[in-house]
Design an enzyme around this catalytic site. Sequence first.
Site, PDB file in Angstrom:
ATOM      1  N   HIS A 262       0.816  -1.205   0.000  1.00 37.07           N
ATOM      2  CA  HIS A 262       0.000   0.000   0.000  1.00 37.07           C
ATOM      3  C   HIS A 262       0.857   1.267   0.000  1.00 37.07           C
ATOM      4  CE1 HIS A 262      -3.011   2.831   0.598  1.00 37.07           C
ATOM      5  NE2 HIS A 262      -3.498   2.483   1.767  1.00 37.07           N
ATOM      6  N   CYS A 263       2.166   1.136   0.322  1.00 40.03           N
ATOM      7  CA  CYS A 263       2.940   2.357   0.582  1.00 40.03           C
ATOM      8  C   CYS A 263       3.911   2.737  -0.535  1.00 40.03           C
ATOM      9  CB  CYS A 263       3.700   2.191   1.888  1.00 40.03           C
ATOM     10  SG  CYS A 263       2.600   1.977   3.292  1.00 40.03           S
ATOM     11  N   ILE A 264       4.913   1.896  -0.790  1.00 39.51           N
ATOM     12  CA  ILE A 264       6.034   2.319  -1.637  1.00 39.51           C
ATOM     13  C   ILE A 264       5.602   2.661  -3.075  1.00 39.51           C
ATOM     14  CG2 ILE A 264       8.397   1.759  -2.399  1.00 39.51           C
ATOM     15  CD1 ILE A 264       8.044   2.059   0.673  1.00 39.51           C
TER      16      ILE A 264
END
Length: 411
Positions: A262-264
Amino acid sequence: MQRPQILAVVGQGYVGLPLAMAAIDAGWSVIGVDNFEAKVSQINSGSSPVEDVSDLQLQSAIAKGVYRATTDFTAVADASVITICVPTPLDNKREPDLTLLRSAASGIAPYVSNETLVVSESTSYPGTLRDIIIPIVNSFKPATTSSIYFASAPERVNPGDPNWNQKNTPRLVGAVDEGSKIRALAFYEAICDAVVSVSTPEVAEAAKLLENTFRLVNIALVNEFTQLCSAGGINVHEVIDAASSKPYGFMPFRPGVGVGGHCIPVDPLYLTWWAHQNGSNATFVELADVINHGMPKYVAHRALSMVDQIINNPKVLIMGVAYKSGVGDVRETPVSELRDCLKTGGAEVAWHDPFVTTWEGTNPVDLDWDCDVAILATMQPGMKVDQLIQRGIKILDCTNSMTVREGVYSL
Ligand SMILES: NC(=O)c1ccc[n+]([C@@H]2O[C@H](COP(=O)([O-])OP(=O)(O)OC[C@H]3O[C@@H](n4cnc5c(N)ncnc54)[C@H](O)[C@@H]3O)[C@@H](O)[C@H]2O)c1
């Protein structure tokens, strides 16, 4: 009169549920608010949806009466602290989609009591707390609520990490005013080992984007470097190990199928969007995104070139579809693009992942599936990949977790 220590955590996922448990450990009672009814029922039945919270831990909190999950936003009226931990994805133009964050803010707004601290832990671009969340909460708050405190404290948790967790990872806190700062620091000092106070919420929001963008561009660099080394006949991992012997000024990153989670792959695009809003360009970050998105095609090409060229429609087994080892999280997994590239190249593709039961409407196969080549995309604990070598199947190892020997090819 001192208010009881009740925390409401909006969003009971990878960030919200571990936060709830950490607050309980620090003596708080927690209400977990989530608009996904099936998840709320699962949690209330004592079954944890995330790896970082065990069923036992959850069941104990429920049994002690210090935790419950609900879909009912009126419950936040009892809380002296409300944290927002909802997803901040990209829309179909790959731009920030704050729909869920806005709906969480408007969900809590009518029930925020006087003197409550509202904190956003969701990752977003600088200005999200001040320009989006605060105006929504202030517009719909009860008439009796005269004073609300606001801060941003972006979560940095790395799900599945055996060493770093919600408690021992220093927490950034940026508040809108002195009263908010005092309350936000007191709250996080109670649940985290170390708290880093920054001057504004925007600094905290920007720092979180810098952290994840740092990873994105370094992964892109090593992914590009891998292709250079491979073309020049050098093992990239030996090069990385060699460079890592320098005691300063170098940090090792490893190549892979791409970036997932979900982040990088997502947060740096919040940064590029924000840059455009301010009339700037994040050219370097955009290029890193392009390079990482080129990796599935590169991996597919490498794997297909390992197959006897007389086979027109090779059977390819992908091992590990989660975006990283040790979790069943398939969000933004680069393995989706890898599978598509393999299919475009004429391959029949199957997958195996002991942590994932179904993926994009398909079921896994066993490791004994008859294939022409296998790609180790994510090394999952307990996955017995050696049995493919024993059957004479070549493996393209994208994880640097297998010893290089006959039949095993490194990325
Ligand atoms: N997962 C990570 O590793 C990680 C690490 C650091 C920061 N973050 C950030 O934290 C935020 C949350 O991520 P996550 O991984 O916990 O997401 P998640 O999908 O695991 O959990 C979010 C939960 O919020 C619920 N939800 C969505 N909209 C809601 C609403 N309007 N009201 C109530 N509940 C709602 C969903 O049903 C879901 O259960 C994101 O901004 C993410 O970028 C994630």
